[in-house]
Motif scaffolding. Structure first.
Motif, short mmCIF file in Angstrom:
data_model
loop_
_atom_site.label_atom_id
_atom_site.label_comp_id
_atom_site.label_asym_id
_atom_site.label_seq_id
_atom_site.Cartn_x
_atom_site.Cartn_y
_atom_site.Cartn_z
N LYS A 297 0.83 -1.21 0.00
CA LYS A 297 0.00 0.00 0.00
C LYS A 297 0.86 1.25 0.00
CE LYS A 297 -3.94 1.99 2.54
NZ LYS A 297 -4.82 1.83 3.72
N PHE A 298 2.02 1.19 0.65
CA PHE A 298 2.88 2.37 0.69
C PHE A 298 3.36 2.74 -0.71
CE2 PHE A 298 5.48 -1.35 1.93
CZ PHE A 298 6.42 -1.37 0.90
N SER A 299 3.41 1.76 -1.63
CA SER A 299 3.78 2.07 -3.00
C SER A 299 2.74 2.94 -3.68
CB SER A 299 3.97 0.78 -3.80
OG SER A 299 5.05 0.03 -3.31
N ILE A 300 1.49 2.78 -3.26
CA ILE A 300 0.43 3.65 -3.79
C ILE A 300 0.67 5.09 -3.35
CG2 ILE A 300 -2.03 4.19 -3.71
CD1 ILE A 300 -2.60 1.21 -3.52
N TYR A 301 0.99 5.27 -2.07
CA TYR A 301 1.24 6.62 -1.58
C TYR A 301 2.44 7.25 -2.29
CZ TYR A 301 -2.11 6.05 2.25
OH TYR A 301 -3.26 5.89 2.97
N ASN A 302 3.53 6.49 -2.40
CA ASN A 302 4.72 7.03 -3.05
C ASN A 302 4.43 7.42 -4.50
OD1 ASN A 302 6.13 6.50 -0.68
ND2 ASN A 302 6.90 4.53 -1.40
N SER A 303 3.70 6.55 -5.20
CA SER A 303 3.42 6.83 -6.62
C SER A 303 2.44 7.98 -6.77
CB SER A 303 2.90 5.57 -7.31
OG SER A 303 1.71 5.09 -6.70
N LEU A 304 1.47 8.11 -5.86
CA LEU A 304 0.55 9.25 -5.93
C LEU A 304 1.31 10.57 -5.78
CD1 LEU A 304 -2.58 8.13 -3.85
CD2 LEU A 304 -2.54 8.73 -6.27
N ALA A 305 2.27 10.60 -4.85
CA ALA A 305 3.07 11.82 -4.67
C ALA A 305 3.84 12.13 -5.96
CB ALA A 305 4.05 11.64 -3.51
N ALA A 306 4.40 11.09 -6.57
CA ALA A 306 5.14 11.28 -7.83
C ALA A 306 4.20 11.76 -8.94
CB ALA A 306 5.83 9.97 -8.23
N ILE A 307 3.02 11.16 -9.01
CA ILE A 307 2.05 11.56 -10.04
C ILE A 307 1.63 13.02 -9.84
CG2 ILE A 307 -0.31 11.17 -10.86
CD1 ILE A 307 0.16 8.16 -10.21
N ALA A 308 1.44 13.42 -8.58
CA ALA A 308 1.05 14.80 -8.29
C ALA A 308 2.08 15.79 -8.82
CB ALA A 308 0.87 14.99 -6.78
N ILE A 309 3.35 15.47 -8.63
CA ILE A 309 4.43 16.33 -9.15
C ILE A 309 4.39 16.37 -10.67
CG2 ILE A 309 6.93 16.42 -9.50
CD1 ILE A 309 6.25 17.57 -6.87
N CYS A 310 4.32 15.20 -11.28
CA CYS A 310 4.43 15.12 -12.74
C CYS A 310 3.22 15.72 -13.44
CB CYS A 310 4.69 13.67 -13.14
SG CYS A 310 6.30 13.09 -12.50
N ARG A 311 2.08 15.71 -12.79
CA ARG A 311 0.91 16.41 -13.33
C ARG A 311 1.23 17.89 -13.46
NH1 ARG A 311 -3.54 19.38 -11.97
NH2 ARG A 311 -2.70 19.74 -9.88
N ARG A 312 1.96 18.41 -12.49
CA ARG A 312 2.33 19.82 -12.51
C ARG A 312 3.29 20.14 -13.65
NH1 ARG A 312 0.18 23.66 -8.62
NH2 ARG A 312 -0.97 22.39 -7.12
N PHE A 313 4.01 19.13 -14.11
CA PHE A 313 4.93 19.32 -15.23
C PHE A 313 4.27 19.04 -16.59
CE2 PHE A 313 8.00 19.30 -11.88
CZ PHE A 313 9.16 19.87 -12.38
N GLY A 314 2.99 18.70 -16.56
CA GLY A 314 2.28 18.46 -17.81
C GLY A 314 2.65 17.14 -18.47
N VAL A 315 3.13 16.18 -17.68
CA VAL A 315 3.50 14.87 -18.23
C VAL A 315 2.24 14.14 -18.69
CG1 VAL A 315 4.64 12.67 -17.76
CG2 VAL A 315 5.51 14.77 -16.72
N THR A 316 2.30 13.48 -19.82
CA THR A 316 1.13 12.76 -20.33
C THR A 316 0.80 11.56 -19.46
OG1 THR A 316 2.37 11.27 -21.76
CG2 THR A 316 1.76 13.42 -22.68
N GLU A 317 -0.46 11.16 -19.49
CA GLU A 317 -0.88 10.00 -18.70
C GLU A 317 -0.14 8.74 -19.14
OE1 GLU A 317 -5.11 9.69 -18.78
OE2 GLU A 317 -5.42 11.60 -17.72
N GLU A 318 0.10 8.60 -20.43
CA GLU A 318 0.80 7.41 -20.93
C GLU A 318 2.24 7.37 -20.40
OE1 GLU A 318 1.69 3.92 -22.26
OE2 GLU A 318 -0.34 4.77 -22.34
N ASN A 319 2.91 8.50 -20.38
CA ASN A 319 4.26 8.55 -19.83
C ASN A 319 4.27 8.23 -18.34
OD1 ASN A 319 5.91 9.04 -22.03
ND2 ASN A 319 5.73 11.26 -21.89
N ILE A 320 3.27 8.72 -17.63
CA ILE A 320 3.18 8.43 -16.19
C ILE A 320 3.03 6.92 -15.98
CG2 ILE A 320 1.69 8.65 -14.15
CD1 ILE A 320 1.14 11.53 -15.01
N ARG A 321 2.10 6.32 -16.69
CA ARG A 321 1.81 4.89 -16.51
C ARG A 321 3.01 4.02 -16.87
NH1 ARG A 321 -3.40 3.20 -19.59
NH2 ARG A 321 -2.87 1.24 -18.59
N SER A 322 3.62 4.28 -18.03
CA SER A 322 4.72 3.43 -18.47
C SER A 322 5.95 3.61 -17.59
CB SER A 322 5.07 3.72 -19.94
OG SER A 322 5.50 5.05 -20.10
N ALA A 323 6.22 4.83 -17.15
CA ALA A 323 7.39 5.07 -16.31
C ALA A 323 7.22 4.44 -14.93
CB ALA A 323 7.63 6.57 -16.18
#
Length: 489
Positions: A297-323
């Motif tokens: 479950k902690f991996s969900i928290y870590n990845s959500l924090a990372a996704i929150a940052i990358c959303r701010r950078f305008g990263v595409t959803e596909e790049n988020i998922r694959s990375a």
């Protein structure tokens, strides 16, 4: 560089000499002073730089920054400040021409999850075409070099030096772990992070030479939310209200809570022989499915924090998922393939809290058996050994007690303390002092459906015995064991 330029953002008093002089370098270790240097007297846990002011002058220091008067010969400029550590940070930033201002900076603090979160952020941003430097527990990446870290967050001069190397290498982003010690000791003073992440907080690092209380520890941590433009915080943490107290940044939250701006829903564990992962759906500010090859479950928290940052950078959803699917962190629930029938992982869990969290997480995958191999460091708190022994005894089906970094203690004495903790439970255990032999035992006795965890060493590639550091990487040991098995067949 002119001394007055280095001092322009600092409150100070010139006790003698003049600020209108040139300095040839900045040093906070008297052994590194060269002719014309500015020497900053730092008061540390083991040594006080003020006691080496004379040595620094003898080596050619042109000026000193102190927080108490010192006796030095005529002709040496002496600058008095309230806190030389704080001054070192701001002077270092000026010396390197404020490199953090030329980067998008991301600071990650919290009791757990800092390392994994920084690697996830780096993975996603690089997949989107950014050039990302990293400063953290395992290693640093500056574009000029990649090297192992000595501290989670290095001394402020080094932080600025690494930022400067990133700028010179053409990097546009820097992500770094920011420890409570670093915040307390002003190692990132003067850096206004573009983004600050607060993963969680629990009582830890409280004791001699660390923090005097949980409140002090918390106050150091939440300094990051006064030192960033956007703060991204775990909404589910039970100390959330305390964490955000006094913040001066724009806030964004993540978690499972309905109140979180970015939240996880429909979480499902993924378990196959030799593989553990997790899937969930991101809702709120984004809407996308995610799968991560890091269990828990902690991996969900870590990845959500990372996704929150990358959303701010305008990263595409596909790049988020694959990375995120490819993101791996050395020594953090790191899967190492040894069998098609059971799963083996390496993790850095080296205290009671982290071991309990790890074993509880792995229990959720309903293994045939949960096998925990670990030892404890020598010349450290004995209570940690009792606590870790009791936790493994209660949560693991089998504990394999072995050696970690015995340092100057007898390995058997450490093992005996761990056994005292296990003795409070009905847990089964075996003891094998040699770590390679212990790992071989774990591999040779693995049963279908087992999860075997090698805890304590994680990313470390050494063992300290009687004051000497020896090479010892568990991944290498595993490959040696497997190769020896092949030859014996």
């Amino acid at each position: 560089m002119r001394l007055s330029v280095l001092l322009k953002e600092i409150q100070y008093t010139c006790l003698r000499g003049s600020e209108d002089i040139d300095v040839a370098g900045v040093a906070y270790d008297s052994r590194r002073v060269e002719t014309g240097s500015l020497f900053i007297c730092i008061r540390g846990a083991l040594a006080d730089g003020h006691e080496y002011a004379g040595d620094a002058v003898a080596k050619g220091a042109a000026a000193l920054v102190v927080q108490e008067p010192v006796e030095v010969p005529e002709g040496v400029t002496v600058i008095l400040v309230e806190d030389t550590r704080y001054a070192l940070s701001l002077i270092s930033a000026a010396w390197f021409d404020y490199p953090a201002r030329k980067l998008k900076t991301i600071g990650v603090t919290g009791t757990k999850g800092k390392t994994t979160t920084t690697y996830m952020i780096q993975s996603i941003l690089e997949a989107a075409g950014h050039k990302v430097g990293l400063i953290g527990t395992i290693h640093c990446i500056t574009g000029k070099r990649v090297f192992s870290s000595e501290n989670t967050t290095p001394e402020s001069y080094l932080v600025q030096e690494y930022f400067a190397e990133m700028v010179d290498a053409g990097y546009d982003c820097a992500v770094m772990e920011v420890s409570s010690q670093a915040l307390m000791l002003h190692r990132v003073a003067g850096v206004m992070f573009d983004y600050g992440i607060f993963t969680n907080i629990e009582p830890d690092h409280i004791g001699p030479n660390e923090h005097s209380s949980f409140e002090e520890y918390l106050e150091c941590k939440r300094q990051l939310l006064r030192q960033c433009r956007v703060g991204i915080v775990n909404r589910d943490d039970r100390h959330f209200d305390q964490m955000i107290r006094g913040h001066t940044c724009e806030l964004e939250t993540y978690g499972f809570s309905e109140q979180a701006d970015l939240r996880a829903e429909e979480a499902r564990l993924v378990a196959e022989p030799g593989y553990l992962g997790i899937r969930y759906h991101v809702k709120g500010l984004l809407d996308l499915p995610v799968e991560i090859d890091i269990p828990g479950k902690f991996s969900i928290y870590n990845s959500l924090a990372a996704i929150a940052i990358c959303r701010r950078f305008g990263v595409t959803e596909e790049n988020i998922r694959s990375a995120l699917k490819k993101a791996k962190v050395k020594g953090r629930v790191e899967m190492v393939k040894v069998s098609d029938e059971f799963t083996l992982l390496i993790d850095y869990a080296h205290n009671a809290m982290s071991l309990k969290s790890l074993l509880t997480t792995l229990r959720e995958y309903k293994p045939h058996r949960l096998v925990c191999l670990f030892g404890c460091g020598g010349n450290r708190s004995r209570s940690r050994r009792f606590e870790m022994g009791e936790i493994s005894g209660r949560l693991a089906d089998l504990t394999i007690i072995t050696s970690d970094n015995p340092r100057n203690e007898a390995p058997q004495a450490i093992i005996d303390d761990i056994k005292t903790g296990i003795g409070k439970t009905e847990g089964k255990y075996v003891e094998i002092i040699d770590r390679k032999e212990a790992i071989a035992y774990a591999i040779h006795h693995g049963e279908p459906g087992d999860i075997v965890i090698l805890a304590g060493k994680g990313h470390e590639d050494y063992q300290i015995i009687k004051g000497r550091k020896y090479s010892m990487d568990e991944r290498v040991l595993i490959q040696e064991i497997l190769e020896e098995d092949r030859k014996a067949q």
